[in-house]
Design a protein around this motif. Structure first.
Motif, PDB file in Angstrom:
ATOM      1  N   LEU A   1       0.825  -1.209   0.000  1.00  0.00           N
ATOM      2  CA  LEU A   1       0.000   0.000   0.000  1.00  0.00           C
ATOM      3  C   LEU A   1       0.860   1.260   0.000  1.00  0.00           C
ATOM      4  CD1 LEU A   1      -2.830  -1.048   2.487  1.00  0.00           C
ATOM      5  CD2 LEU A   1      -3.077  -0.602   0.036  1.00  0.00           C
ATOM      6  N   GLU A   2       1.996   1.194   0.674  1.00  0.00           N
ATOM      7  CA  GLU A   2       2.911   2.340   0.670  1.00  0.00           C
ATOM      8  C   GLU A   2       3.428   2.612  -0.736  1.00  0.00           C
ATOM      9  OE1 GLU A   2       7.176   3.639   2.704  1.00  0.00           O
ATOM     10  OE2 GLU A   2       6.021   1.971   3.520  1.00  0.00           O
TER      11      GLU A   2
ATOM     12  N   ASP B   1       0.629   4.165  -2.700  1.00  0.00           N
ATOM     13  CA  ASP B   1       0.477   5.584  -2.355  1.00  0.00           C
ATOM     14  C   ASP B   1       1.524   6.438  -3.056  1.00  0.00           C
ATOM     15  OD1 ASP B   1      -1.697   5.131  -0.730  1.00  0.00           O
ATOM     16  OD2 ASP B   1      -0.513   4.938   1.099  1.00  0.00           O
TER      17      ASP B   1
ATOM     18  N   ILE C   1       0.309   6.838  -6.632  1.00  0.00           N
ATOM     19  CA  ILE C   1      -0.809   7.773  -6.717  1.00  0.00           C
ATOM     20  C   ILE C   1      -0.331   9.206  -6.487  1.00  0.00           C
ATOM     21  CG2 ILE C   1      -2.998   8.452  -5.644  1.00  0.00           C
ATOM     22  CD1 ILE C   1      -3.460   5.487  -5.024  1.00  0.00           C
ATOM     23  N   GLY C   2       0.617   9.379  -5.559  1.00  0.00           N
ATOM     24  CA  GLY C   2       1.143  10.707  -5.297  1.00  0.00           C
ATOM     25  C   GLY C   2       1.843  11.300  -6.495  1.00  0.00           C
TER      26      GLY C   2
ATOM     27  N   PRO D   1      -1.590  11.831  -9.585  1.00  0.00           N
ATOM     28  CA  PRO D   1      -2.929  11.984  -9.000  1.00  0.00           C
ATOM     29  C   PRO D   1      -4.028  11.786 -10.042  1.00  0.00           C
ATOM     30  CG  PRO D   1      -1.475  13.786  -8.335  1.00  0.00           C
ATOM     31  CD  PRO D   1      -0.768  13.046  -9.426  1.00  0.00           C
TER      32      PRO D   1
ATOM     33  N   VAL E   1     -10.227   0.125   1.808  1.00  0.00           N
ATOM     34  CA  VAL E   1      -8.992   0.918   1.842  1.00  0.00           C
ATOM     35  C   VAL E   1      -8.682   1.478   0.459  1.00  0.00           C
ATOM     36  CG1 VAL E   1      -6.484   0.707   2.075  1.00  0.00           C
ATOM     37  CG2 VAL E   1      -7.973  -0.197   3.862  1.00  0.00           C
ATOM     38  N   LEU E   2      -8.873   0.668  -0.571  1.00  0.00           N
ATOM     39  CA  LEU E   2      -8.634   1.141  -1.936  1.00  0.00           C
ATOM     40  C   LEU E   2      -9.656   2.199  -2.331  1.00  0.00           C
ATOM     41  CD1 LEU E   2      -7.774  -2.255  -3.676  1.00  0.00           C
ATOM     42  CD2 LEU E   2      -6.191  -0.441  -3.020  1.00  0.00           C
TER      43      LEU E   2
ATOM     44  N   LEU F   1     -10.961   4.392  -0.406  1.00  0.00           N
ATOM     45  CA  LEU F   1     -10.543   5.663   0.195  1.00  0.00           C
ATOM     46  C   LEU F   1      -9.444   6.336  -0.625  1.00  0.00           C
ATOM     47  CD1 LEU F   1     -10.464   4.658   3.983  1.00  0.00           C
ATOM     48  CD2 LEU F   1     -12.178   6.053   2.803  1.00  0.00           C
ATOM     49  N   ARG F   2      -8.755   5.561  -1.436  1.00  0.00           N
ATOM     50  CA  ARG F   2      -7.704   6.105  -2.304  1.00  0.00           C
ATOM     51  C   ARG F   2      -8.235   6.442  -3.692  1.00  0.00           C
ATOM     52  NH1 ARG F   2      -5.264   3.120   1.540  1.00  0.00           N
ATOM     53  NH2 ARG F   2      -3.042   3.492   2.014  1.00  0.00           N
TER      54      ARG F   2
END
Length: 269
Positions: free
Chosen positions: A34-35, A38, A41-42, A45, A73-74, A76-77
């Motif tokens: 997940l890190e 992230d 995605i960062g 975006p 969890v996904l 929320l992303r």
């Protein structure tokens, strides 16, 4: 005596569709995976916004409670899971996405069954989590369509060789997806736009958006542009971001290509 006119029964049409979707394959330890997601995605975006995403759980093999947690969890992303791949299951809880059975890997050699997926794809650390998979096994209607938006007043033209030529600039928010060969853009590619091609990508103006070449497993694909201001460059899932290219190849004519298990971006003289 009056008689009611018989009602005309209308038939319901069912059509099979086949299309390309993104596949996420979580691995243990999940927090590390997940890190990495992230980080992706960062750097890009909105990459998953509006995209069909399949969750392949055959590596992680979680229980139902863990699947519910992961889907949440996904979500929320900003990643909406529309189907799940999990061998040995034909259905999950009603509140979870449906189980997808019989999906095939979409490659430049055609659609490969699950047994053949590992032969042409590496899973080394650092590779982009998105792999393109064909999500429809019932039929192939629509596979041959080029999902390309109009660029200005010019229609994209598909040459006999399978190359898609776009003669006008690509505006912000446009997404050009061409699963049949190279993409040539005679103008510029705006920030916030995206090109995905099975083959190579050639941009004769400034590339400010995202470009993903070799999207169906073509490691020999390349990206060429006259001026590199790209948000992201990727070949066969290996990628570099704008931050990684800053001070090295930004603002220059470049080509991006795979060198072993690394994506190189070199300037053109």
């Amino acid at each position: 005596m009056t008689f009611a006119a018989p009602l005309e029964a209308k038939s319901i049409r069912f059509r099979a569709r086949s299309f390309v979707a993104f596949t996420l394959t979580p691995e243990a330890p999940l927090d590390v995976w997940l890190e990495g997601l992230d980080h992706w995605i960062g750097n890009s975006p909105g990459y998953f916004a509006g995209r069909p995403v399949v969750l392949d759980l055959n590596t992680l093999k979680p229980d139902v409670a863990a699947i519910e947690s992961l889907v949440g969890v996904l979500g929320l992303r900003g990643i909406r899971i529309y189907a799940i791949e999990l061998d040995g299951h034909t259905a999950l809880e009603p509140n979870l996405p449906p189980v997808l059975v019989g999906a095939k890997e979409a490659t430049t050699d055609g659609l490969l069954p699950r047994e053949a997926r590992a032969e042409g794809f590496d899973k080394a650390e650092g590779k982009a989590p998105e792999q393109h998979a064909d999500a429809g096994s019932a039929g192939k209607a629509g596979v041959g369509k080029v999902d390309a938006s109009k660029a200005g007043d010019s229609e994209p033209q598909v040459e006999a060789s399978g190359t898609l030529m776009i003669k006008a600039p690509i505006r912000s928010g446009q997404a050009i997806v061409h699963p049949h060969g190279d993409v040539i853009v005679l103008g510029s590619v705006a920030s916030g736009s995206e090109i995905i091609a099975a083959g190579s990508i050639h941009v004769y103006g400034t590339l400010r958006g995202r470009a993903s070449a070799g999207a169906l497993g073509n490691r020999g694909a390349r990206i060429f542009c006259r001026k590199n201001e790209a948000e992201l460059l990727a070949v066969d899932g290996w990628y570099v971001t704008a931050e990684e290219m800053e001070g090295v190849s930004r603002g220059k004519p470049v080509q991006a290509f795979l060198d072993g298990d690394a994506l190189r971006v070199s300037t053109l003289s």
